[in-house]
Design a protein around this motif. Structure first.
Motif, PDB file in Angstrom:
ATOM      1  N   GLU A  37       0.800  -1.230   0.000  1.00  0.00           N
ATOM      2  CA  GLU A  37       0.000   0.000   0.000  1.00  0.00           C
ATOM      3  C   GLU A  37       0.829   1.276   0.000  1.00  0.00           C
ATOM      4  O   GLU A  37       0.309   2.336  -0.328  1.00  0.00           O
ATOM      5  N   ARG A  41       6.028   0.236   2.865  1.00  0.00           N
ATOM      6  CA  ARG A  41       5.777  -1.209   2.861  1.00  0.00           C
ATOM      7  C   ARG A  41       6.707  -1.916   1.879  1.00  0.00           C
ATOM      8  O   ARG A  41       7.235  -2.982   2.166  1.00  0.00           O
ATOM      9  N   ASP A 114       6.882  -4.696  12.689  1.00  0.00           N
ATOM     10  CA  ASP A 114       6.294  -3.381  12.431  1.00  0.00           C
ATOM     11  C   ASP A 114       4.994  -3.073  13.163  1.00  0.00           C
ATOM     12  O   ASP A 114       4.874  -2.022  13.746  1.00  0.00           O
ATOM     13  N   ARG A 115       4.022  -3.977  13.212  1.00  0.00           N
ATOM     14  CA  ARG A 115       2.775  -3.666  13.919  1.00  0.00           C
ATOM     15  C   ARG A 115       2.525  -4.689  15.028  1.00  0.00           C
ATOM     16  O   ARG A 115       2.747  -5.885  14.816  1.00  0.00           O
ATOM     17  N   ARG A 169      -0.859   6.399  16.323  1.00  0.00           N
ATOM     18  CA  ARG A 169      -0.454   7.725  15.830  1.00  0.00           C
ATOM     19  C   ARG A 169      -1.536   8.757  16.123  1.00  0.00           C
ATOM     20  O   ARG A 169      -1.251   9.930  16.322  1.00  0.00           O
ATOM     21  N   ASP A 248       6.843   8.563   8.280  1.00  0.00           N
ATOM     22  CA  ASP A 248       7.520   7.502   7.532  1.00  0.00           C
ATOM     23  C   ASP A 248       8.940   7.898   7.141  1.00  0.00           C
ATOM     24  O   ASP A 248       9.851   7.120   7.326  1.00  0.00           O
TER      25      ASP A 248
HETATM   26  O1  AHR Z   1       2.925  -0.034   9.900  1.00  0.00           O
HETATM   27  C1  AHR Z   1       3.693   0.964   9.323  1.00  0.00           C
HETATM   28  C2  AHR Z   1       2.865   1.789   8.403  1.00  0.00           C
HETATM   29  O2  AHR Z   1       2.244   0.978   7.424  1.00  0.00           O
HETATM   30  C3  AHR Z   1       3.610   2.826   7.616  1.00  0.00           C
HETATM   31  O3  AHR Z   1       3.617   4.065   8.206  1.00  0.00           O
HETATM   32  C4  AHR Z   1       2.771   2.920   6.381  1.00  0.00           C
HETATM   33  O4  AHR Z   1       3.332   3.635   5.346  1.00  0.00           O
HETATM   34  C5  AHR Z   1       2.469   1.515   6.155  1.00  0.00           C
HETATM   35  O5  AHR Z   1       1.569   1.245   5.207  1.00  0.00           O
END
Ligand code: AHR
Length: 314
Positions: A37, A41, A114-115, A169, A248
């Motif tokens: 996206e 990424r 990342d998440r 965020r 980012d």
């Molecule tokens: O999880 C990170 C975020 O996911 C980034 O900021 C974003 O660009 C991505 O799609």
């Protein structure tokens, strides 16, 4: 002549045996990626891919096209393939327990990149390597508060609904804004972390609020770049008439800062490949790994973008 042939056969047998051994020693890792996206990424995918190649890992990558059900399906395939570890970038925070219980039963380690996720049983994953998204939001608010001298209306482009970076965020930004009572978020909507959606939502914001908008806060650079296009098409100057701040720190954001169209971008480092495979190797070697590793991020704006743009790696 006979003994020469025998020697040749022997050599072949030895080569086959060695081949078999190196194949069986090779790690197989399943990587469930969210999608493509954003530029961020893509940089993360490249980092994981190139690190796998460097370490001789057989990487099985699956692109979920931003859908959790595709990620769950991919994880079940990884279990069936008996991979040695799973690297998961989870699109949203919730809904992972059933599939991760299956992974745990199969004794496959899970490295989240990342998440983060919300689970009642933290043993369903081994480790998380990510940025502090709340802090990124706070940094953006602090910067904007100073830039606007604490006064003005803001519109917010949120990330994917239910995703950790969108939730955190927003939270961090609102916390940061608490110090500036004259700053108000007048509109807030998801742009799904994409440039096209960011543009579309910004067009609607501009129609509804027009010159009332002093600044845009976008949860990622891609949406900010889409918003910049919408601002220009509305006959306004992004970076001057409307202040644009995002998160980012991708190359496109640096170019926009140098061009004076984007004002500030808080970095979120996507180069997680080395840390992810270090974790996989440590877990497989039975070494302890921290439950969470926070990646350190910096803030960039028009005052320093030109100096660092050439050294940016993504
Ligand atoms: O999880 C990170 C975020 O996911 C980034 O900021 C974003 O660009 C991505 O799609």
């Amino acid at each position: 002549m006979k003994s020469l042939r025998a020697l040749h056969v022997l050599a072949l047998l030895v080569t086959c045996a060695c081949d078999k051994q190196s194949k069986s020693n090779k790690l197989t890792v399943g990587f469930s990626q969210i999608g493509a996206e954003s530029a961020w990424r893509t940089a993360e995918t490249d980092s994981i891919r190139s690190e796998a190649e460097k370490r001789g890992v057989d990487l099985k990558m699956s692109d979920a096209q931003q859908k959790q059900e595709n990620q769950i399906r991919a994880i079940r395939t990884f279990i069936a393939q008996k991979v040695d570890a799973i690297i998961l970038a989870p699109v949203i925070e919730t809904g992972w327990e059933p599939v991760l219980r299956e992974v745990k039963r199969a004794k496959i380690p899970v490295v989240l990149v990342d998440r983060g996720i919300k689970v009642s049983d933290e043993s369903l994953y081994d480790t998380l390597i990510a940025s502090d998204f709340v802090q990124e939001g706070r940094m953006a608010a602090e910067w904007l508060g100073k830039k606007l001298n604490g006064q003005g209306n803001i519109v917010e482009l949120q990330g994917t609904a239910g995703a950790a970076p969108a939730i955190d965020r927003k939270k961090g930004f609102e916390e940061g804004l608490a110090r500036f009572p004259g700053l108000k978020i007048v509109k807030s909507q998801s742009g799904d972390f994409t440039r096209s959606k960011g543009k579309e939502v910004m067009e609607a914001f501009l129609k509804a609020e027009g010159k009332n908008i002093k600044a845009v806060y976008a949860h990622n650079d891609d949406m900010a770049l889409g918003a910049i296009q919408a601002i220009e098409e509305a006959g306004l100057k992004p970076g001057t008439d409307v202040i644009v701040v995002s998160i980012d720190g991708v190359k496109g954001a640096f170019e926009a800062m140098v061009a004076g169209k984007l004002n500030c971008s808080v970095e979120c480092n996507p180069l997680l490949g080395p840390a992810a495979f270090d974790a996989v190797e440590a877990i497989r070697a039975g070494k302890p790994v921290p439950k969470k590793t926070i990646v350190k991020d910096e803030l960039f704006d028009q005052s320093n973008a030109r100096d660092v743009i050439a050294s940016r790696k993504y």
